[in-house]
Design an enzyme around this catalytic site. Structure first.
Site, short mmCIF file in Angstrom:
data_model
loop_
_atom_site.label_atom_id
_atom_site.label_comp_id
_atom_site.label_asym_id
_atom_site.label_seq_id
_atom_site.Cartn_x
_atom_site.Cartn_y
_atom_site.Cartn_z
N CYS A 65 0.85 -1.19 0.00
CA CYS A 65 0.00 0.00 0.00
C CYS A 65 0.89 1.25 0.00
CB CYS A 65 -0.89 -0.03 1.25
SG CYS A 65 -1.77 1.50 1.55
N CYS B 49 -3.49 7.54 -1.52
CA CYS B 49 -4.79 7.60 -2.18
C CYS B 49 -5.92 8.01 -1.23
CB CYS B 49 -5.15 6.25 -2.77
SG CYS B 49 -3.75 5.21 -3.05
N THR C 91 -4.29 5.24 7.47
CA THR C 91 -3.15 4.85 6.63
C THR C 91 -2.22 6.01 6.33
OG1 THR C 91 -4.49 3.13 5.60
CG2 THR C 91 -2.59 3.89 4.35
N GLU D 187 -0.48 2.14 9.74
CA GLU D 187 -1.69 2.83 10.20
C GLU D 187 -1.50 3.37 11.62
OE1 GLU D 187 -1.92 0.10 8.21
OE2 GLU D 187 -2.88 1.19 6.58
N TYR E 92 -9.32 -0.26 -5.54
CA TYR E 92 -8.77 -1.57 -5.19
C TYR E 92 -8.56 -2.49 -6.38
CZ TYR E 92 -8.64 -0.86 -0.17
OH TYR E 92 -8.30 -0.41 1.08
N CYS F 116 -4.78 -0.82 -7.26
CA CYS F 116 -3.61 -1.09 -6.40
C CYS F 116 -3.45 -2.58 -6.11
CB CYS F 116 -3.67 -0.27 -5.12
SG CYS F 116 -4.94 -0.75 -3.93
N GLU G 241 -6.08 -6.10 4.77
CA GLU G 241 -6.34 -4.79 4.17
C GLU G 241 -7.33 -4.94 3.01
OE1 GLU G 241 -5.52 -2.39 1.69
OE2 GLU G 241 -6.00 -0.82 3.14
FE1 SF4 Z 1 -3.38 1.66 -0.05
FE2 SF4 Z 1 -4.71 0.83 -2.22
FE3 SF4 Z 1 -5.94 2.32 -0.34
FE4 SF4 Z 1 -4.07 3.37 -1.97
S1 SF4 Z 1 -6.09 2.55 -2.58
S2 SF4 Z 1 -4.28 3.70 0.23
S3 SF4 Z 1 -2.65 1.67 -2.14
S4 SF4 Z 1 -5.11 0.24 -0.10
FE FE Z 2 -6.69 0.96 1.96
#
Ligand code: SF4
Ligand code: FE
Length: 501
Positions: free
Chosen positions: A100, A104, A191, A258, A297, A300, A444
């Protein structure tokens, strides 16, 4: 100001002095704390790729606010192309970090508040949107990373914010002063917060008339007086300190990093407040943010799927069984599931629409389908990766054993794959698979951007089930079918009259 490189981003964090605790100790320097380094590097990748011309289309865009070339992470989507390029950027970053990259959440918060503040102003005559545009310019001018803070601790989940025994279970206004408000409460599981520049706070649920003080949205620097962050633990987190190979992904980590963010009577100046008491827009803000984040999602996590599929293929080759029909079938399954999620993300972007603010948003039904699929498929493709990699992912000796002068030769000899290959490279891949397929990153996929129940509620609300029922009724003749009547040139009753005698 120009966009920051990865290194400049890390340098910029040194100017901030957030109050951060981890493992019972106060962290003196976020950038030097060894436990934070991997996820700091992952966030830095969101900056670094933006200054490389080969990623210009995914990573950068011309600002609709200041006209400069900016990082897409500080952009307000102004077209379908923007939405599509955003998820292409997510997949790219997933491929480059295998974890991650955190940035975002704040990005989605910015877009959600931009859209909602415009609608609040239209109904209530407030000036939040103007304030927010000024704030956006500041974010873009300084290429900032924002932590998106939505989840409150919530206490008794059956009670509304204003009904809680402890009123601080949801962030709320506790005082009003000239030029701003004072807030108290906390946001949990946030996060990338310890390595962000700013925090964007949004309500976490739809609020009722009694919850006015809880309907608050604002931004604040991470080192504002009264803000304290407490870093969370993860399975195997101390592995990060265990060398180059055993952590599995020593460069970028397991998961975002986190923290609980405590707001202990923090003063928020009015120009940083973008919702204050408009309970009728809390649902919209939550849903808009959640839609954006859920749509990510299939970007990523699919980037992660690309990496784990590559690692699984590597293992089949290293074991000399890459031609096995069984293993090839499993790899094809992995690709199919990942591309299904990718297709969902593309679809929800292509089916996006323009909002009153001029900004674009994704298709909310499809965005929730993306995320619900990820709660299933990510586990499934990781299960297949475990199958392919074998039991080694939980029995392999440590990197220190490999480097031990007495026994290293045995580790090297007995953990080798086919002749002519490197044991240490095999250990690298095995640990990567362990990290990704067994490690802390997997939950996650379940709980990030909300658990499956939240997606199902949204899907039920958006799916137009009554229309589906009507379709069935029309097919069997409970409801009239005017097209059928045109085709056969008579009414349904006439057409079926011989059976109705
Ligand atoms: Fe993390 Fe994916 Fe959320 Fe971006 S979209 S913060 S990479 S889990
Ligand atoms: Fe996330």
């Amino acid at each position: 100001m120009a966009m920051k490189s990865g290194k400049e981003y890390i340098e910029s964090l040194k100017k901030l002095k957030p109050v951060v605790y981890a493992f019972g100790e106060k962290v003196e320097s976020v950038v030097d704390f060894p436990m934070f380094k991997p996820h700091l590097h992952a966030a830095a990748m969101t900056y670094e790729l933006a200054v490389h011309p080969e990623f210009e289309q995914e990573m950068t865009v011309v600002s609709s606010i200041n006209g400069d070339k900016i990082s897409r992470f500080t952009h307000i989507h102004h077209s379908i192309d923007d939405l599509v390029n955003k998820i292409k950027m997510m997949r790219l970053l997933g491929q480059k970090t295998a974890t991650c990259f955190q940035r975002c959440v704040g990005f989605d918060g910015l877009n959600a508040v931009y859209i909602t503040s415009c609608d609040i102003d239209a109904k209530h005559g407030t000036d939040y949107h103007k304030r927010f545009k000024a704030y956006m310019k500041y974010v873009q001018d300084n290429d900032l990373m924002l932590a998106g803070a939505m989840s409150d601790p919530k206490g008794d989940r059956s009670l509304r914010p204003s009904q809680q025994a402890d009123p601080d279970m949801y962030v709320h206004v506790v005082d009003r002063k000239p030029g701003g408000v004072v807030v108290r409460g906390a946001k949990a599981h946030i996060t990338g917060s310890v390595n962000s520049h700013e925090i964007i706070v949004m309500p976490t649920r739809t609020m009722g008339p009694d919850d006015k003080d809880y309907a608050i949205s604002f931004t604040i620097p991470v080192d504002e007086k009264g803000v304290t962050m407490i870093f969370g633990r993860q399975t195997n987190d101390t592995r990060r300190l265990d060398g180059e190979i055993d952590p599995g992904n020593a460069k970028y980590g397991i998961v975002g990093g986190e923290a609980l963010i405590v707001f202990d009577d923090v003063f928020i100046p009015s120009e940083r407040v973008f919702m204050d008491g408009e309970v009728d827009f809390t649902g919209q803000l939550v849903e808009t943010f959640a839609g954006f984040h859920r749509s990510n999602y299939g970007g990523c996590k699919v980037g992660l799927a690309d990496v784990i599929t590559g690692a699984a293929l590597w293992m089949t080759e290293n074991n000399g069984i890459e031609k096995s029909p069984y293993l090839r079938d499993l790899l094809a399954e992995m690709v199919c599931m990942a591309e299904t999620c990718w297709s969902c993300s593309l679809a929800c972007s292509y089916q996006g629409s323009r909002t009153n603010s001029g900004a674009y948003t994704i298709n909310p039904l499809l965005a929730n389908v993306v995320k619900l699929n990820i709660t299933r498929y990510a586990y499934e493709w990781m299960r297949l990766a475990q199958d392919i990699a074998g039991g080694l992912i939980i029995t392999l000796p440590s990197e220190k054993d490999f480097r031990n002068p007495e026994i290293g030769k045995f580790v090297d000899k007995y953990f080798k794959g086919k002749a002519g290959t490197s044991t240490i490279d095999r250990m690298r891949i095995v640990r990567l698979i362990e990290n990704m397929a067994v490690g802390a990153g997997l939950p996650e996929s379940m709980h990030g951007a909300g658990p499956p129940q939240a997606q199902k509620m949204m899907i039920q609300r958006r799916a137009n089930m009554e229309r589906k029922k009507e379709l069935a009724e029309t097919i069997v003749g409970i409801k009239p079918d005017k097209y059928f009547e045109k085709i056969v040139g008579q009414s349904e009753a006439e057409y079926f009259s011989k059976f109705r005698k």
